[in-house]
Design an enzyme around this catalytic site. Structure first.
Site, PDB file in Angstrom:
ATOM      1  N   LYS A  52       1.306 125.840  60.635  1.00 24.69           N
ATOM      2  CA  LYS A  52       0.981 124.431  60.878  1.00 24.69           C
ATOM      3  C   LYS A  52       0.317 123.844  59.636  1.00 24.69           C
ATOM      4  O   LYS A  52      -0.091 124.558  58.722  1.00 24.69           O
ATOM      5  CB  LYS A  52       0.058 124.304  62.086  1.00 24.69           C
ATOM      6  N   ARG A 151     -11.192 123.603  74.702  1.00 21.25           N
ATOM      7  CA  ARG A 151     -10.235 122.742  74.021  1.00 21.25           C
ATOM      8  C   ARG A 151      -9.020 122.674  74.935  1.00 21.25           C
ATOM      9  O   ARG A 151      -9.144 122.326  76.094  1.00 21.25           O
ATOM     10  CB  ARG A 151      -9.931 123.291  72.613  1.00 21.25           C
ATOM     11  N   TYR A 279     -17.873 107.706  36.177  1.00 22.97           N
ATOM     12  CA  TYR A 279     -18.489 106.656  36.981  1.00 22.97           C
ATOM     13  C   TYR A 279     -19.943 107.001  37.341  1.00 22.97           C
ATOM     14  O   TYR A 279     -20.251 108.122  37.745  1.00 22.97           O
ATOM     15  CB  TYR A 279     -17.712 106.454  38.281  1.00 22.97           C
ATOM     16  N   MET A 327     -10.396 109.619  40.785  1.00 21.41           N
ATOM     17  CA  MET A 327      -9.212 109.703  41.638  1.00 21.41           C
ATOM     18  C   MET A 327      -8.133 110.603  41.050  1.00 21.41           C
ATOM     19  O   MET A 327      -7.521 111.401  41.763  1.00 21.41           O
ATOM     20  CB  MET A 327      -8.650 108.308  41.899  1.00 21.41           C
TER      21      MET A 327
END
EC number: 5.1.1.1
Length: 399
Positions: A52, A151, A279, A327
């Site tokens: 998954k 769950r 930054y 980024m």
């Protein structure tokens, strides 16, 4: 000569993918891990490889093909689209959907793509039976019990009634009964033992009604490595497949990390003492420094909270990251490597020389888990297969 030719072919195939940053998937390590797991399991216990979340970020199709060839007999996914992706790739192994499916449209898709669903409630079972009846089709289903995870699943005390209902409904065939452990990676086995006892009691209730035959499975990676009495007919292994241990005390077998994350240096420059970097000037050079810019950032899955807290590997040396991770880029203090060149490879996760940086290291720094680190690498990072299985595909390409 043959190995040189294969290496040349491999370089031609993967070179465009390694221009900026990429994830390397070591198929030889993946095969090794599956074989180690198979050897550790009882002969009658099947291995379900959990693929998954794009195989925990490793690439679901390539991983599924490799683990099936290496000895896994089942695959586990979380969603219907994940199962469809594998079927469209030609993968024929049984695929269990671990998540819940509730609508007639989902039932139709599951049946069409020959997937196998998890049933958690009587309401689900009724929807499946009614929908399949309209199409006059039958389906193998897997009953999930809640033994303490809180769950998905019917509460374990109601297991017999739930299984009897599913057994009576037309068009449904129970393929397995399973549950999920909440604390299998803990050094304290108390809760795991309680869940195990509840599972055993639930199965006894079910068998007392005369229902016998479905497969039983309970163990995830941690439980599979902890206690062979938890193996039953099958184990569902995710993290260990990818070469990481669920906890430091669970190193029962030799696993090899499958993933490495690499990027290239895009610029090298000298900065003066007192110069701020990136930054917010979270880092200011305390002396003259040689700085390298690397073409990878938080949009690729490098956690921004690792800013000024992580190291990378260059030429087998540990190098500190400095300034805020941006980024698309991050910066390194490479003063210790004065002749460093643009284009050289940086290993962010993986091994160079005697040093290794793992997802566990990042997780410990961030106060999270290695699962989250592996699943965080974005798809703009190409997955580049290396190792034994790639040689096979190279041979086919050259024939």
């Amino acid at each position: 000569m043959r190995s040189d030719r294969l290496q040349t072919l491999r370089d031609k195939v993967s070179a465009p993918l390694r221009d900026r940053a990429w994830v390397e998937i070591d198929l030889a390590a993946l095969t090794h891990n599956v074989r180690q797991l198979r050897h550790f399991l009882s002969p009658q216990t099947e291995l379900m490889a959990v693929v998954k979340a794009d195989a925990y970020g490793h690439g679901a199709i390539t991983v599924a093909q490799t683990v099936c060839e290496a000895g896994a007999s089942w695959l586990g996914v979380a969603t219907i689209p994940e199962g469809i992706q594998l079927r469209e790739a030609g993968i024929e192994a049984p695929i269990l959907i671990l998540g819940a499916s509730n609508t007639p449209e989902q039932v139709q898709a599951i049946a069409h793509w020959n997937l196998q669903p998890t049933l958690c409630t009587p309401q689900q079972a009724l929807v499946f039976s009614e929908t399949l009846g309209i199409e006059n089709r039958s389906l193998s289903v897997h009953v999930k019990l809640d033994t303490g995870m809180s769950r998905l699943g019917t509460i374990w005390q109601q297991a017999a009634e739930f299984v009897q209902l599913v057994q009576r409904l037309p068009h449904l065939k129970i393929a397995s009964i399973y549950s999920h452990l909440a604390t299998a990676d803990s050094p304290d086995p108390t809760v795991m033992r309680q869940q195990h006892e509840r599972f055993e009691e639930a199965i006894a209730f079910i068998e007392a009604t005369g229902i016998k035959g479905p497969k039983l499975h309970l163990a995830n990676s941690a439980a599979a490595l902890t206690d062979r009495s938890l193996h039953y007919d099958m184990v569902r292994v995710g993290l260990a497949t990818y070469g990481l241990y669920p906890a430091p005390h669970l190193k029962a077998i030799n696993l090899k990390p499958v993933m490495q994350v690499k990027a290239r240096i895009t610029q090298v420059k000298d900065i003066a003492s007192g110069t701020g970097v990136s930054y917010g000037y979270q880092f200011i050079a305390s002396e003259n420094m040689r700085l390298a810019v690397v073409g990878i950032g938080y949009a690729d899955g490098i956690p921004r909270n690792l800013s000024n807290k992580m190291q990378v590997l260059i030429r087998g040396q540990l190098v500190p990251q400095v300034g805020a991770i941006t980024m698309d880029q991050l910066m390194l203090d490479v003063s210790a490597i004065p002749d460093l060149q643009t284009g050289e490879v940086v290993t962010l996760l993986g091994k160079q020389g005697e040093f290794q940086i793992s997802a566990d290291d990042w997780a410990a720094t961030l106060g999270t888990i290695s699962w989250e680190i592996l699943c965080g690498f974005k798809h703009r990072l190409p997955r580049v297969a290396v190792g034994e299985a790639l040689e096979i595909s190279d041979q086919a390409a050259s024939s």
